[in-house]
Design a protein around this motif. Structure first.
Motif, PDB file in Angstrom:
ATOM      1  N   TYR A  15      -1.424   6.022   3.658  1.00  0.00           N
ATOM      2  CA  TYR A  15      -0.166   5.477   3.124  1.00  0.00           C
ATOM      3  C   TYR A  15       0.147   4.150   3.814  1.00  0.00           C
ATOM      4  CZ  TYR A  15       2.137   6.681   7.504  1.00  0.00           C
ATOM      5  OH  TYR A  15       2.485   6.735   8.830  1.00  0.00           O
ATOM      6  N   TYR A  44       3.574   0.876   3.775  1.00  0.00           N
ATOM      7  CA  TYR A  44       4.844   0.412   3.229  1.00  0.00           C
ATOM      8  C   TYR A  44       4.682  -1.013   2.731  1.00  0.00           C
ATOM      9  CZ  TYR A  44       7.007   4.515   5.292  1.00  0.00           C
ATOM     10  OH  TYR A  44       7.333   5.804   5.600  1.00  0.00           O
ATOM     11  N   ASP A  45       5.060  -1.234   1.470  1.00  0.00           N
ATOM     12  CA  ASP A  45       5.061  -2.573   0.898  1.00  0.00           C
ATOM     13  C   ASP A  45       6.511  -2.990   0.709  1.00  0.00           C
ATOM     14  OD1 ASP A  45       2.309  -2.720   0.791  1.00  0.00           O
ATOM     15  OD2 ASP A  45       2.179  -2.010  -1.278  1.00  0.00           O
ATOM     16  N   GLN A  46       6.951  -3.958   1.515  1.00  0.00           N
ATOM     17  CA  GLN A  46       8.330  -4.430   1.469  1.00  0.00           C
ATOM     18  C   GLN A  46       9.315  -3.270   1.544  1.00  0.00           C
ATOM     19  OE1 GLN A  46       8.357  -6.796  -2.138  1.00  0.00           O
ATOM     20  NE2 GLN A  46       7.678  -8.627  -1.032  1.00  0.00           N
ATOM     21  N   GLY A  47       9.013  -2.351   2.471  1.00  0.00           N
ATOM     22  CA  GLY A  47       9.903  -1.214   2.703  1.00  0.00           C
ATOM     23  C   GLY A  47       9.715  -0.050   1.760  1.00  0.00           C
ATOM     24  N   VAL A  48       8.825  -0.179   0.785  1.00  0.00           N
ATOM     25  CA  VAL A  48       8.595   0.899  -0.182  1.00  0.00           C
ATOM     26  C   VAL A  48       7.300   1.618   0.168  1.00  0.00           C
ATOM     27  CG1 VAL A  48       8.239   1.467  -2.616  1.00  0.00           C
ATOM     28  CG2 VAL A  48       9.791  -0.391  -1.989  1.00  0.00           C
ATOM     29  N   GLN A  49       7.393   2.939   0.339  1.00  0.00           N
ATOM     30  CA  GLN A  49       6.221   3.730   0.706  1.00  0.00           C
ATOM     31  C   GLN A  49       5.240   3.805  -0.446  1.00  0.00           C
ATOM     32  OE1 GLN A  49       5.421   7.004  -0.575  1.00  0.00           O
ATOM     33  NE2 GLN A  49       3.585   7.130   0.681  1.00  0.00           N
ATOM     34  N   LYS A  50       3.945   3.708  -0.117  1.00  0.00           N
ATOM     35  CA  LYS A  50       2.893   3.791  -1.131  1.00  0.00           C
ATOM     36  C   LYS A  50       1.764   4.676  -0.636  1.00  0.00           C
ATOM     37  CE  LYS A  50      -0.311   0.958  -3.846  1.00  0.00           C
ATOM     38  NZ  LYS A  50      -0.832  -0.386  -4.115  1.00  0.00           N
ATOM     39  N   TYR A  75       2.769  12.491  -1.066  1.00  0.00           N
ATOM     40  CA  TYR A  75       3.158  11.301  -0.298  1.00  0.00           C
ATOM     41  C   TYR A  75       1.968  10.374  -0.079  1.00  0.00           C
ATOM     42  CZ  TYR A  75       5.500   8.678   3.487  1.00  0.00           C
ATOM     43  OH  TYR A  75       6.067   7.696   4.260  1.00  0.00           O
TER      44      TYR A  75
END
Length: 198
Positions: free
Chosen positions: A107, A109-115, A156
């Motif tokens: 996993y 985080y891209d600009q605060g968004v979990q991926k 997740y």
């Protein structure tokens, strides 16, 4: 299909070991590729150390972790087999997740968004537990387990959950129970073969 089996139970006479053998034999019959990682057999170190944490932050992992990550990258499907102990994973399986499902691999985080980064892979989870499913439902434990493992770990990380089996009252299972569970596993694994051929 490339199948990675991640297995955690120290007893070769356990029900979980029987599940593992059932899965392996079923996949072998359909000619699929299989790698088994028996965490107790390989003496996997489950302790997430300060060195691990510091390395993860800069994209460096220990050699034993890199080995496991390479197997995950190779696989199309990951099959987790472990008992529910104290309403969770055995320590060695939880430690595997702690160390191997690292930031930047499982996993980010891209600009605060979990991926989740393990997209395109499916998973089957096979669990046994001592209480009945009805008792788990009455306590809300079924929802708790799905939230902490399915949502909190597998989804997740981007994995597609194909099936999650909870085989209940495992410490007092009859031969009929075990045969029924075996049939369920073989049926689901057989569906994989049909999907692959189509």
């Amino acid at each position: 299909m490339k199948n990675l089996i991640i297995y955690a139970h120290p007893n070769s006479a356990s029900l979980n070991h029987f599940f593992k053998q059932t899965v392996v034999e079923s996949l072998q019959k359909s000619g699929q590729e299989i790698v088994v990682r028996d965490l107790n057999e390989i003496s996997f170190n489950p302790v997430l150390s300060l060195e691990d944490i510091q390395g993860q932050r800069i994209g460096q992992v220990a050699e034993d972790v890199k080995t496991e990550q390479d197997f995950i990258s190779w696989s199309d499907q990951i099959i987790f087999i472990y008992p529910i102990w104290w309403t969770g994973m055995p320590a060695i399986m939880k430690g595997y997740i702690d160390r191997v499902f690292s930031y930047g691999f499982a996993y980010r985080y891209d600009q605060g968004v979990q991926k989740g980064l393990l997209t395109g892979k499916q998973t089957i989870i096979i669990n046994s537990h001592g209480k009945s499913n009805a008792e788990y439902e009455a306590m809300g434990m079924d929802k708790a387990l799905k939230l902490t493992s399915d949502t909190g770990i597998f989804t997740y990380s981007g994995l597609e959950i194909k099936n999650h089996f909870y085989f209940d009252k495992a410490d007092s299972a009859s031969l009929e129970n075990i045969a029924e569970w075996q049939d369920q596993l073989i049926s689901v694994l057989g569906e994989n073969q049909l999907i692959e051929k189509n």
